[in-house]
Design a protein around this motif. Structure first.
Motif, PDB file in Angstrom:
ATOM      1  N   ASN A 107      65.060 -29.927  -1.938  1.00 10.40           N
ATOM      2  CA  ASN A 107      64.402 -30.452  -3.052  1.00 10.40           C
ATOM      3  C   ASN A 107      63.396 -31.639  -2.766  1.00 10.40           C
ATOM      4  O   ASN A 107      62.825 -32.299  -3.467  1.00 10.40           O
ATOM      5  CB  ASN A 107      65.111 -30.801  -4.401  1.00 10.40           C
ATOM      6  CG  ASN A 107      66.283 -31.886  -4.262  1.00 10.40           C
ATOM      7  OD1 ASN A 107      66.171 -32.305  -3.065  1.00 10.40           O
ATOM      8  ND2 ASN A 107      66.968 -31.916  -4.987  1.00 10.40           N
ATOM      9  N   GLU A 108      63.601 -32.356  -1.703  1.00 10.61           N
ATOM     10  CA  GLU A 108      63.030 -33.233  -0.905  1.00 10.61           C
ATOM     11  C   GLU A 108      62.090 -33.068  -0.163  1.00 10.61           C
ATOM     12  O   GLU A 108      62.338 -31.975   0.808  1.00 10.61           O
ATOM     13  CB  GLU A 108      63.846 -34.322  -0.330  1.00 10.61           C
ATOM     14  CG  GLU A 108      64.841 -35.082  -1.423  1.00 10.61           C
ATOM     15  CD  GLU A 108      64.284 -36.021  -1.983  1.00 10.61           C
ATOM     16  OE1 GLU A 108      63.142 -36.442  -1.837  1.00 10.61           O
ATOM     17  OE2 GLU A 108      64.640 -36.310  -3.199  1.00 10.61           O
ATOM     18  N   VAL A 109      60.626 -33.291  -0.304  1.00 11.48           N
ATOM     19  CA  VAL A 109      59.626 -32.849   0.325  1.00 11.48           C
ATOM     20  C   VAL A 109      59.642 -33.132   1.936  1.00 11.48           C
ATOM     21  O   VAL A 109      59.314 -32.169   2.760  1.00 11.48           O
ATOM     22  CB  VAL A 109      58.278 -32.951  -0.146  1.00 11.48           C
ATOM     23  CG1 VAL A 109      58.134 -34.663  -0.105  1.00 11.48           C
ATOM     24  CG2 VAL A 109      57.045 -32.590   0.654  1.00 11.48           C
ATOM     25  N   GLY A 110      60.090 -34.247   2.041  1.00  8.83           N
ATOM     26  CA  GLY A 110      60.321 -34.736   3.553  1.00  8.83           C
ATOM     27  C   GLY A 110      61.196 -33.915   4.510  1.00  8.83           C
ATOM     28  O   GLY A 110      61.182 -33.618   5.505  1.00  8.83           O
ATOM     29  N   VAL A 111      62.325 -33.414   3.623  1.00 12.30           N
ATOM     30  CA  VAL A 111      63.326 -32.675   4.543  1.00 12.30           C
ATOM     31  C   VAL A 111      62.912 -31.295   4.695  1.00 12.30           C
ATOM     32  O   VAL A 111      62.859 -30.591   5.595  1.00 12.30           O
ATOM     33  CB  VAL A 111      64.509 -32.604   3.339  1.00 12.30           C
ATOM     34  CG1 VAL A 111      65.615 -31.476   4.049  1.00 12.30           C
ATOM     35  CG2 VAL A 111      65.281 -33.893   3.131  1.00 12.30           C
ATOM     36  N   ARG A 112      61.890 -30.768   3.534  1.00 14.55           N
ATOM     37  CA  ARG A 112      61.398 -29.213   3.893  1.00 14.55           C
ATOM     38  C   ARG A 112      60.295 -29.436   4.884  1.00 14.55           C
ATOM     39  O   ARG A 112      60.351 -28.382   5.608  1.00 14.55           O
ATOM     40  CB  ARG A 112      60.572 -28.998   2.617  1.00 14.55           C
ATOM     41  CG  ARG A 112      61.649 -28.499   1.308  1.00 14.55           C
ATOM     42  CD  ARG A 112      60.802 -27.669   0.229  1.00 14.55           C
ATOM     43  NE  ARG A 112      59.666 -28.345  -0.166  1.00 14.55           N
ATOM     44  CZ  ARG A 112      59.263 -29.454  -1.143  1.00 14.55           C
ATOM     45  NH1 ARG A 112      60.605 -29.898  -1.742  1.00 14.55           N
ATOM     46  NH2 ARG A 112      58.173 -29.739  -1.730  1.00 14.55           N
ATOM     47  N   GLU A 113      59.750 -30.515   5.035  1.00 14.96           N
ATOM     48  CA  GLU A 113      58.537 -30.395   5.991  1.00 14.96           C
ATOM     49  C   GLU A 113      59.203 -30.445   7.244  1.00 14.96           C
ATOM     50  O   GLU A 113      58.913 -29.569   8.369  1.00 14.96           O
ATOM     51  CB  GLU A 113      57.479 -31.702   5.729  1.00 14.96           C
ATOM     52  CG  GLU A 113      56.534 -31.635   7.124  1.00 14.96           C
ATOM     53  CD  GLU A 113      55.953 -33.172   6.856  1.00 14.96           C
ATOM     54  OE1 GLU A 113      55.062 -33.252   7.949  1.00 14.96           O
ATOM     55  OE2 GLU A 113      56.166 -33.863   5.880  1.00 14.96           O
ATOM     56  N   TRP A 114      60.236 -31.325   7.524  1.00 12.70           N
ATOM     57  CA  TRP A 114      60.775 -31.406   8.987  1.00 12.70           C
ATOM     58  C   TRP A 114      61.471 -30.107   9.463  1.00 12.70           C
ATOM     59  O   TRP A 114      61.675 -29.673  10.220  1.00 12.70           O
ATOM     60  CB  TRP A 114      61.639 -32.710   9.104  1.00 12.70           C
ATOM     61  CG  TRP A 114      60.653 -33.889   9.500  1.00 12.70           C
ATOM     62  CD1 TRP A 114      60.215 -34.661   8.835  1.00 12.70           C
ATOM     63  CD2 TRP A 114      60.462 -33.918  10.761  1.00 12.70           C
ATOM     64  NE1 TRP A 114      59.495 -35.556   9.269  1.00 12.70           N
ATOM     65  CE2 TRP A 114      59.467 -35.150  10.706  1.00 12.70           C
ATOM     66  CE3 TRP A 114      60.519 -33.456  12.090  1.00 12.70           C
ATOM     67  CZ2 TRP A 114      58.979 -35.757  12.023  1.00 12.70           C
ATOM     68  CZ3 TRP A 114      59.940 -34.207  13.056  1.00 12.70           C
ATOM     69  CH2 TRP A 114      59.256 -35.154  13.028  1.00 12.70           C
TER      70      TRP A 114
END
Length: 328
Positions: free
Chosen positions: A152-159
């Motif tokens: 649910n956190e965009v930074g986590v999804r991106e990496w």
């Protein structure tokens, strides 16, 4: 060494910005040059009751692993010794970062567990480091990475999507479906990582997405590499808009331009014939998740593209150079 570490701990207590943390890491990298002595001090400090000391110890051990390959296993052992009892999020974050620098496969179970941690910063670091410690046969690590791609956190999804797409060769319907799903994410960076990850697996659903990425004003080498994986002639005009001396654009053009690709393939075939005439064990191959061709003779390998460029496209000269390498 103890005094330097104590100074680093004091600096860590005062860190308030990423810039200040960056300076601290640079100091620890310098201290890590001491090798075994830095390893000894860092390992001892992981047992301290103070979480700031333990976090700084992990940062030092990661720096040791980064600079001294022979000490990576010992550094990983020291960091993993924290695992049964450590609960402080800042220390867990530093543990994951350090373990990523060791590349030690023993870290996978811990990172898989921490992929579900409540703290988004811990999950972010797991997403960043898990691809460096797992291998493509590790189903648990892959499942954790796939789960992080839907965080649910965009930074986590991106990496996580970047790691899945660019740092692993994992493939199959589940991987491709997730990367395709990422191309519709609300965040443009996640969408781009999904498209590039699909292209790297030569999934042509990514073609219009990569074409769009090549026309964005921001320069990104991964967009050009994505074009090379797809090898589509329709991308040639977009690649020609880049400077001709940009290596990534040139490599992509060699894959996408039918004329250039045919010239490379003819050179490779002639080189193969020249070497096979008087020796066995010669092979030519490419891989799905990499561009270019590889020449192999026994356990030795050469980039066909490098040989082509270095010899001006002369397969006989390339064969002589390979032979010279084999007999040196």
């Amino acid at each position: 060494m103890e005094e330097r570490f104590a100074a680093a701990v004091a600096a860590a207590r005062a860190v308030a910005t990423l810039e200040e943390y960056g300076r601290l890491i640079e100091d620890l990298r310098d201290a890590a040059g001491a090798g075994p002595e830095a390893l000894r001090v860092g390992a001892a400090a992981t047992r301290d009751a103070d979480p700031v000391v333990r976090k700084t110890a992990c940062d030092l051990l990661g720096a040791v692993a980064n600079q001294h390959p022979a000490l990576r296993a010992d550094a990983a052992t020291a960091v993993l010794a924290l695992e049964p009892t450590e609960i402080h999020p800042d220390v867990l974050w530093a543990m994951v970062r350090a373990l990523g620098q060791t590349g030690d496969r023993r870290a996978v179970p811990l990172l898989v567990e921490l992929a579900r941690h409540d703290d988004a910063d811990v999950r972010y670091m797991v997403a960043s480091m898990l691809p460096w410690v797992r291998d493509d046969d590790d189903a648990d690590g892959l499942a954790a990475l796939l789960r992080l791609c839907r965080d649910n956190e965009v930074g986590v999804r991106e990496w996580a999507t970047y790691g899945l797409g660019q740092l692993t060769s994992a493939d199959g319907a589940m991987v491709r479906d997730l990367l395709w799903e990422a191309t519709t994410d609300e965040d443009e960076d996640v969408r781009a990582e999904g498209a590039r990850g699909l292209a790297r697996r030569r999934d042509h659903r990514a073609l219009p997405l990569v074409a769009e990425l090549l026309q964005t004003p921001e320069y990104d080498v991964f967009n050009q590499l994505a074009a090379g994986y797809l090898g589509e002639a329709s991308l040639v005009p977009l690649l020609l808009a880049y400077a001709p001396d940009e290596q990534s654009a040139a490599e992509a053009l060699r894959e996408c331009d039918p004329v250039r690709r045919a010239a490379r393939d003819a050179f490779a075939a002639d080189l193969f014939d020249a070497l096979s005439a008087d020796r066995t064990g010669v092979a030519l191959y490419g891989t799905r998740c990499e561009t270019g061709l590889t020449l192999a003779v026994g356990d030795r390998t050469w980039s066909v593209e490098d040989l082509l460029d270095d010899t001006g496209g002369d397969p006989a000269e390339a064969a002589r150079r390979v032979t010279a390498d084999l007999t040196a």
